[in-house]
Write a protein that holds these residues in place. Structure first.
Motif, PDB file in Angstrom:
ATOM      1  N   LEU A 129       0.839  -1.188   0.000  1.00  0.00           N
ATOM      2  CA  LEU A 129       0.000   0.000   0.000  1.00  0.00           C
ATOM      3  C   LEU A 129       0.877   1.240   0.000  1.00  0.00           C
ATOM      4  O   LEU A 129       2.010   1.207   0.462  1.00  0.00           O
ATOM      5  CB  LEU A 129      -0.900   0.042   1.241  1.00  0.00           C
ATOM      6  CG  LEU A 129      -1.902  -1.083   1.468  1.00  0.00           C
ATOM      7  CD1 LEU A 129      -2.636  -0.857   2.787  1.00  0.00           C
ATOM      8  CD2 LEU A 129      -2.900  -1.159   0.320  1.00  0.00           C
ATOM      9  N   SER A 183      -2.965   5.989   1.971  1.00  0.00           N
ATOM     10  CA  SER A 183      -4.137   5.107   1.916  1.00  0.00           C
ATOM     11  C   SER A 183      -5.035   5.387   3.122  1.00  0.00           C
ATOM     12  O   SER A 183      -4.555   5.763   4.196  1.00  0.00           O
ATOM     13  CB  SER A 183      -3.703   3.638   1.941  1.00  0.00           C
ATOM     14  OG  SER A 183      -2.902   3.319   0.827  1.00  0.00           O
ATOM     15  N   GLU A 242      -8.660   1.098   4.470  1.00  0.00           N
ATOM     16  CA  GLU A 242      -7.904   0.303   3.501  1.00  0.00           C
ATOM     17  C   GLU A 242      -6.707  -0.377   4.173  1.00  0.00           C
ATOM     18  O   GLU A 242      -6.413  -1.548   3.907  1.00  0.00           O
ATOM     19  CB  GLU A 242      -7.415   1.203   2.366  1.00  0.00           C
ATOM     20  CG  GLU A 242      -6.728   0.442   1.241  1.00  0.00           C
ATOM     21  CD  GLU A 242      -6.314   1.355   0.100  1.00  0.00           C
ATOM     22  OE1 GLU A 242      -5.743   0.840  -0.876  1.00  0.00           O
ATOM     23  OE2 GLU A 242      -6.546   2.581   0.191  1.00  0.00           O
ATOM     24  N   ARG A 268      -8.032  -3.165   6.423  1.00  0.00           N
ATOM     25  CA  ARG A 268      -8.475  -4.285   5.588  1.00  0.00           C
ATOM     26  C   ARG A 268      -7.277  -5.083   5.076  1.00  0.00           C
ATOM     27  O   ARG A 268      -7.307  -6.324   5.037  1.00  0.00           O
ATOM     28  CB  ARG A 268      -9.308  -3.767   4.421  1.00  0.00           C
ATOM     29  CG  ARG A 268      -9.894  -4.880   3.534  1.00  0.00           C
ATOM     30  CD  ARG A 268     -10.933  -4.337   2.585  1.00  0.00           C
ATOM     31  NE  ARG A 268     -10.407  -3.346   1.676  1.00  0.00           N
ATOM     32  CZ  ARG A 268     -10.686  -2.041   1.721  1.00  0.00           C
ATOM     33  NH1 ARG A 268     -11.505  -1.583   2.662  1.00  0.00           N
ATOM     34  NH2 ARG A 268     -10.161  -1.195   0.859  1.00  0.00           N
ATOM     35  N   GLY A 328      -2.927  -2.004  -2.952  1.00  0.00           N
ATOM     36  CA  GLY A 328      -3.737  -0.812  -3.142  1.00  0.00           C
ATOM     37  C   GLY A 328      -4.124  -0.669  -4.601  1.00  0.00           C
ATOM     38  O   GLY A 328      -3.477  -1.237  -5.482  1.00  0.00           O
TER      39      GLY A 328
END
Length: 226
Positions: free
Chosen positions: A108, A112, A116, A119, A132
């Motif tokens: 990621l 972000s 997100e 998760r 991402g």
């Protein structure tokens, strides 16, 4: 992977104290997540992973001493059950694939959203791979571009690091490399340090030997045979 009734044990690695604190605060607020440790550099990350045996490591790439890619490689080698989520500013293709080759299961970009990141931590804790949106598009674009005709020399290095290594193999000093590539001396020093780490060499002489054996730089008499 953790059992259903256990919290996900997470180690956070980032050299910026405020960012690390904020990330730990966000993750700790999740009832299913427990922060078991923090680290501000690559060596401490490897030691902390060994000591705390986290389910997931959230790893920055730009770290003092050894970088996040090498730290990821060492952590995954020692404990394959630990999943690594890279959280970084680096969005270039080479960093993404270097992290994947090192064993990262998530990637990621900093910036972000909190949901997100949470998760991604949960997904990697379940043994899944997650990227991402920007990174996923980059990966898809890479494979859609067709097969690569040949693998680059030292694929663990970035293209810039390979340029620096080629000049090292030619016997050039850091100051000359800086002028040739229009880089600052500090940036060149950082590239050289990263090259030594990724190639597992102790000094410039060992780097030159490896580079010349791979065909870079001026070849000694006998075609580079040592």
């Amino acid at each position: 992977m953790q059992a259903e009734d256990q919290k996900l044990r997470v180690l956070v690695v980032d050299d910026h104290p405020l960012f690390r604190f904020g990330l730990c605060t966000v993750l700790n607020a999740e009832p299913s997540i427990q922060i078991v440790g923090e680290a501000a550099n690559g060596r401490d990350a490897v030691s902390a992973a060994r000591a705390f045996q986290p389910d997931v490591v959230v790893m920055d790439l730009h770290l003092p001493d050894i970088d996040g890619i090498e730290a990821t490689r060492q952590i995954v080698t020692e404990r394959a059950r630990t999943g690594v989520v890279v959280l970084t500013m680096f969005n270039d293709t080479e960093s993404v694939f270097a992290a994947m080759r090192a064993g990262a299961r998530g990637y990621l970009l900093k910036g972000s959203g909190q949901e997100e990141i949470i998760r991604a931590v949960h997904a990697v804790g379940r043994g899944e791979a997650i990227f991402g949106p920007d990174i996923a598009n980059r990966v898809i674009g890479f494979f859609n571009a067709g097969p690569v005709t040949s693998d680059p020399i030292f694929p663990e290095l970035t293209s810039r690091e390979r340029e620096v290594l080629a000049l090292i193999a030619d016997g050039e000093s850091n100051s000359v490399i800086a002028r040739r590539l229009s880089l600052s001396p500090k940036t060149v020093r950082n590239h050289v340090s990263s090259i030594f780490t990724k190639l597992h060499v102790a000094d410039r002489a060992q780097a030159i030997v490896r580079a010349r054996k791979a065909g870079l730089g001026e070849q000694p008499p006998g075609g580079g045979q040592q």
